[in-house]
Scaffold this motif. Structure first.
Motif, PDB file in Angstrom:
ATOM      1  N   UNK A  35      76.867  44.347 -88.961  1.00  0.00           N
ATOM      2  CA  UNK A  35      77.643  45.134 -89.547  1.00  0.00           C
ATOM      3  C   UNK A  35      78.458  44.838 -90.750  1.00  0.00           C
ATOM      4  N   UNK A  36      79.329  43.838 -90.193  1.00  0.00           N
ATOM      5  CA  UNK A  36      80.311  43.005 -91.117  1.00  0.00           C
ATOM      6  C   UNK A  36      79.531  42.283 -92.291  1.00  0.00           C
ATOM      7  N   UNK A  37      78.441  41.789 -92.066  1.00  0.00           N
ATOM      8  CA  UNK A  37      77.775  41.041 -93.090  1.00  0.00           C
ATOM      9  C   UNK A  37      77.160  42.100 -93.959  1.00  0.00           C
ATOM     10  N   UNK A  38      76.674  43.329 -93.567  1.00  0.00           N
ATOM     11  CA  UNK A  38      76.104  44.095 -94.279  1.00  0.00           C
ATOM     12  C   UNK A  38      77.109  44.688 -95.317  1.00  0.00           C
ATOM     13  N   UNK A  43      79.487  45.049-100.607  1.00  0.00           N
ATOM     14  CA  UNK A  43      80.643  45.023-101.635  1.00  0.00           C
ATOM     15  C   UNK A  43      80.566  43.791-102.459  1.00  0.00           C
ATOM     16  N   UNK A  44      79.925  42.546-102.195  1.00  0.00           N
ATOM     17  CA  UNK A  44      79.839  41.632-103.361  1.00  0.00           C
ATOM     18  C   UNK A  44      78.701  41.937-104.180  1.00  0.00           C
ATOM     19  N   UNK A  46      78.252  45.226-105.461  1.00  0.00           N
ATOM     20  CA  UNK A  46      78.734  46.017-105.979  1.00  0.00           C
ATOM     21  C   UNK A  46      79.743  45.574-107.159  1.00  0.00           C
ATOM     22  N   UNK A  47      80.368  44.405-106.927  1.00  0.00           N
ATOM     23  CA  UNK A  47      81.340  43.881-107.978  1.00  0.00           C
ATOM     24  C   UNK A  47      80.653  42.911-108.850  1.00  0.00           C
ATOM     25  N   UNK A  48      79.448  42.021-108.395  1.00  0.00           N
ATOM     26  CA  UNK A  48      78.946  41.037-109.004  1.00  0.00           C
ATOM     27  C   UNK A  48      77.428  41.553-109.528  1.00  0.00           C
ATOM     28  N   UNK A  49      76.836  42.739-108.943  1.00  0.00           N
ATOM     29  CA  UNK A  49      75.748  43.041-109.362  1.00  0.00           C
ATOM     30  C   UNK A  49      75.340  43.197-110.758  1.00  0.00           C
ATOM     31  N   UNK A  50      76.156  43.795-111.514  1.00  0.00           N
ATOM     32  CA  UNK A  50      76.114  43.740-113.128  1.00  0.00           C
ATOM     33  C   UNK A  50      75.968  42.533-113.657  1.00  0.00           C
ATOM     34  N   UNK A  51      77.014  41.740-113.346  1.00  0.00           N
ATOM     35  CA  UNK A  51      77.011  40.301-113.683  1.00  0.00           C
ATOM     36  C   UNK A  51      75.884  39.562-113.833  1.00  0.00           C
ATOM     37  N   UNK A  52      75.336  39.462-112.594  1.00  0.00           N
ATOM     38  CA  UNK A  52      73.819  38.762-112.454  1.00  0.00           C
ATOM     39  C   UNK A  52      72.857  39.507-113.336  1.00  0.00           C
TER      40      UNK A  52
END
Length: 69
Positions: A35-38, A43-44, A46-52
């Motif tokens: 649950x923590x890792x999901x 969140x990662x 959401x923040x970095x998806x557009x950059x990639x």
């Protein structure tokens, strides 16, 4: 919690991160490690998806213009 259409991943994490994660679970913030890792991955991305995605597009355009591999 098992979600349909999922895969299982194995990950190694530093003991300090594991200890912090365990405290969150013990305090009731999360059900288990998965649950923590999901949530962390969600969140990662959401923040970095557009950059990639933007970097991949730039590389594709450069390859199309200059034929770089």
């Amino acid at each position: 919690m098992r979600i349909e259409n999922t895969i299982t991943l194995e990950a190694e994490v530093p003991i300090q991160l594991f200890n912090q994660m365990s405290k969150l679970i013990q305090r009731g913030w999360y059900v288990d490690e998965a649950d923590v890792l999901r949530e962390a991955l969600r969140r990662f991305l959401t923040v970095h998806g557009a950059d990639v995605l933007e970097q991949q597009i730039r590389e594709d355009v450069a390859w199309g213009l200059y034929g770089k591999d």
